[in-house]
Design a protein around this motif. Structure first.
Motif, PDB file in Angstrom:
ATOM      1  N   GLN A  44       0.845  -1.193   0.000  1.00  0.00           N
ATOM      2  CA  GLN A  44       0.000   0.000   0.000  1.00  0.00           C
ATOM      3  C   GLN A  44       0.883   1.246   0.000  1.00  0.00           C
ATOM      4  O   GLN A  44       2.076   1.154   0.303  1.00  0.00           O
ATOM      5  N   GLU A  46       1.209   5.065   1.719  1.00  0.00           N
ATOM      6  CA  GLU A  46       0.666   5.781   2.879  1.00  0.00           C
ATOM      7  C   GLU A  46       1.386   7.110   3.090  1.00  0.00           C
ATOM      8  O   GLU A  46       2.593   7.211   2.892  1.00  0.00           O
ATOM      9  N   PRO A  75      -9.630   5.403  -0.958  1.00  0.00           N
ATOM     10  CA  PRO A  75      -8.548   5.139  -0.001  1.00  0.00           C
ATOM     11  C   PRO A  75      -9.102   4.760   1.366  1.00  0.00           C
ATOM     12  O   PRO A  75     -10.307   4.869   1.619  1.00  0.00           O
ATOM     13  N   THR A  87      -4.251   6.181   2.916  1.00  0.00           N
ATOM     14  CA  THR A  87      -3.637   4.939   2.427  1.00  0.00           C
ATOM     15  C   THR A  87      -4.350   4.520   1.146  1.00  0.00           C
ATOM     16  O   THR A  87      -5.577   4.374   1.125  1.00  0.00           O
ATOM     17  N   TRP A  88      -3.548   4.355   0.099  1.00  0.00           N
ATOM     18  CA  TRP A  88      -4.100   3.937  -1.202  1.00  0.00           C
ATOM     19  C   TRP A  88      -3.614   2.533  -1.546  1.00  0.00           C
ATOM     20  O   TRP A  88      -2.412   2.238  -1.428  1.00  0.00           O
ATOM     21  N   TRP A  89      -4.528   1.676  -1.961  1.00  0.00           N
ATOM     22  CA  TRP A  89      -4.188   0.407  -2.601  1.00  0.00           C
ATOM     23  C   TRP A  89      -5.426  -0.033  -3.378  1.00  0.00           C
ATOM     24  O   TRP A  89      -6.496   0.594  -3.260  1.00  0.00           O
ATOM     25  N   HIS A  91      -8.151  -2.735  -3.932  1.00  0.00           N
ATOM     26  CA  HIS A  91      -8.772  -3.908  -3.295  1.00  0.00           C
ATOM     27  C   HIS A  91      -8.892  -5.057  -4.287  1.00  0.00           C
ATOM     28  O   HIS A  91      -8.666  -6.213  -3.944  1.00  0.00           O
ATOM     29  N   LYS A  94      -5.605  -6.630  -4.675  1.00  0.00           N
ATOM     30  CA  LYS A  94      -4.846  -6.813  -3.425  1.00  0.00           C
ATOM     31  C   LYS A  94      -3.399  -6.346  -3.573  1.00  0.00           C
ATOM     32  O   LYS A  94      -2.450  -7.067  -3.246  1.00  0.00           O
ATOM     33  N   LEU A  96      -0.863  -2.816  -5.518  1.00  0.00           N
ATOM     34  CA  LEU A  96      -0.774  -1.485  -6.112  1.00  0.00           C
ATOM     35  C   LEU A  96      -0.972  -1.528  -7.620  1.00  0.00           C
ATOM     36  O   LEU A  96      -0.292  -2.264  -8.338  1.00  0.00           O
ATOM     37  N   ASP A 100      -3.362   3.851  -7.948  1.00  0.00           N
ATOM     38  CA  ASP A 100      -2.984   4.270  -6.591  1.00  0.00           C
ATOM     39  C   ASP A 100      -1.945   5.387  -6.630  1.00  0.00           C
ATOM     40  O   ASP A 100      -1.970   6.292  -5.792  1.00  0.00           O
TER      41      ASP A 100
END
Ligand SMILES: C[C@H](O)[C@H](O)[C@H]1CNC2=NC(N)=NC(=O)C2=N1
Length: 113
Positions: A44, A46, A75, A87-89, A91, A94, A96, A100
């Motif tokens: 992720q 951050e 996020p 926090t970016w990722w 889903h 699962k 990057l 993002d």
């Protein structure tokens, strides 16, 4: 590579490609204030944003939430007194995705807006 903050997020499906180890350094170079973190085995991005009080952190929180809705990419936001942790990722994969990095760059731009 084009500037991240000028790009738009694309729909991210479960079979979309994760950012590769080869792409990572150039993308990180464009968002130097972000830290890669691994949580629950998921990579992720951050960054903590500091503010003078709760209200300013809350206002920035709302700007990031508007950005997320506009991009269709969302996020995790932790709002505290004088601080917003973003926090970016992705889903769906699962990990990057380019999205993002685009959203991290656009989050940085909101500070100046
Ligand atoms: C249907 C919709 O496009 C998806 O569920 C989107 C919504 N926002 C999202 N945000 C994030 N961060 N990751 C996703 O995989 C994701 N998927």
């Amino acid at each position: 590579m084009s500037e991240l903050k000028a790009m738009q997020c694309e729909a991210c499906r479960a079979d979309a490609p994760k950012v590769s180890d080869a792409e990572l350094p150039e993308l990180m170079r464009q968002i130097p204030d972000w830290t890669p973190v691994v949580r629950d085995g998921i990579l992720q991005l951050e960054r903590e944003f500091k503010f003078k009080n709760f209200k300013l952190a809350w206002a920035f929180h709302n700007k990031v939430a508007e950005l997320a809705e506009a991009e269709g990419h969302h996020p995790a936001l932790l709002l505290e007194w004088g601080k917003l942790t973003v926090t970016w990722w992705s889903h769906s994969i699962k990990g990057l995705h380019k999205n993002d990095f685009i959203c991290a760059a656009k989050t940085d731009s909101l500070l100046l807006a």
